[in-house]
Design a protein around this motif. Structure first.
Motif: not given
Length: 189
Positions: A54-81
């Motif tokens: 799901a999309p995430v913005e910087a303002g949506g990131v909080d201290g809960a991230v510190s509880h475990s590893a998270h994967l963030f990825q640049a969103q590809v402007p896709k037409a399909a998968d």
């Protein structure tokens, strides 16, 4: 992700972290999605459910991230998968089209369309190199495909699902797996 890059696949910028400040900075730098590293299967109202990309913005990131590893990825402007299933030296690919605005096609199984597509020839070598690096003869690769035809590597599932795709796109994957098992034709022996 580094194995995919070494194999010659195009990979979106990716950050795996449990540092909220690193995550915020990454999300501020480009449109970003969050992907769970592992999500157990469960049901909601009798339907399969999960934590989807799901999309995430910087303002949506909080201290809960510190509880475990998270994967963030640049969103590809896709037409399909595309799911490309590699069995030995054979590649079976299907374009998966979800409704507009759907980031993770798995969230909309009932609204998807499937179409067999030819994997670009230059991808065959990269897929083989990736599997060889791990000593595998099978892999279910997921790609985001852009409007200009670019294939962006998202992941490879070494035990990925394929039977649903065989039926939906008319791909003879079961026969290829049976042949590989029966003939013992491994490129890693």
């Amino acid at each position: 992700m580094s194995a995919a890059l070494r194999a010659g696949l195009t990979v979106p910028a990716t950050l795996i972290t449990n540092d909220p400040m690193e995550a915020k900075a990454f999300c501020a730098a480009q449109p970003t999605i969050y992907k769970p590293l592992h999500a157990g299967a469960y049901e909601a109202e009798g339907e399969p459910a999960g934590i989807w990309a799901a999309p995430v913005e910087a303002g949506g990131v909080d201290g809960a991230v510190s509880h475990s590893a998270h994967l963030f990825q640049a969103q590809v402007p896709k037409a399909a998968d595309v799911r490309a299933v590699v069995v030995g030296e054979q590649v079976f690919s299907a374009r998966i089209t979800a409704p507009p605005g759907v980031v993770d096609w798995r969230a909309e199984y009932r609204s998807l369309t499937y179409e067999p597509v030819v994997c670009p020839e230059e991808m065959h070598g990269a897929l083989a190199r990736f599997l060889t690096a791990f000593g595998l003869d099978f892999g279910a690769f997921d790609f985001a495909v852009t409007a200009d035809g670019g294939w962006w590597f998202l992941e490879c599932n070494p035990n990925g699902q394929w039977a649903w795709l065989e039926d939906a796109a008319g791909l003879p994957i079961t026969t290829a797996i049976a042949d590989l098992l029966e003939n013992g034709a491994s490129q890693h022996e």
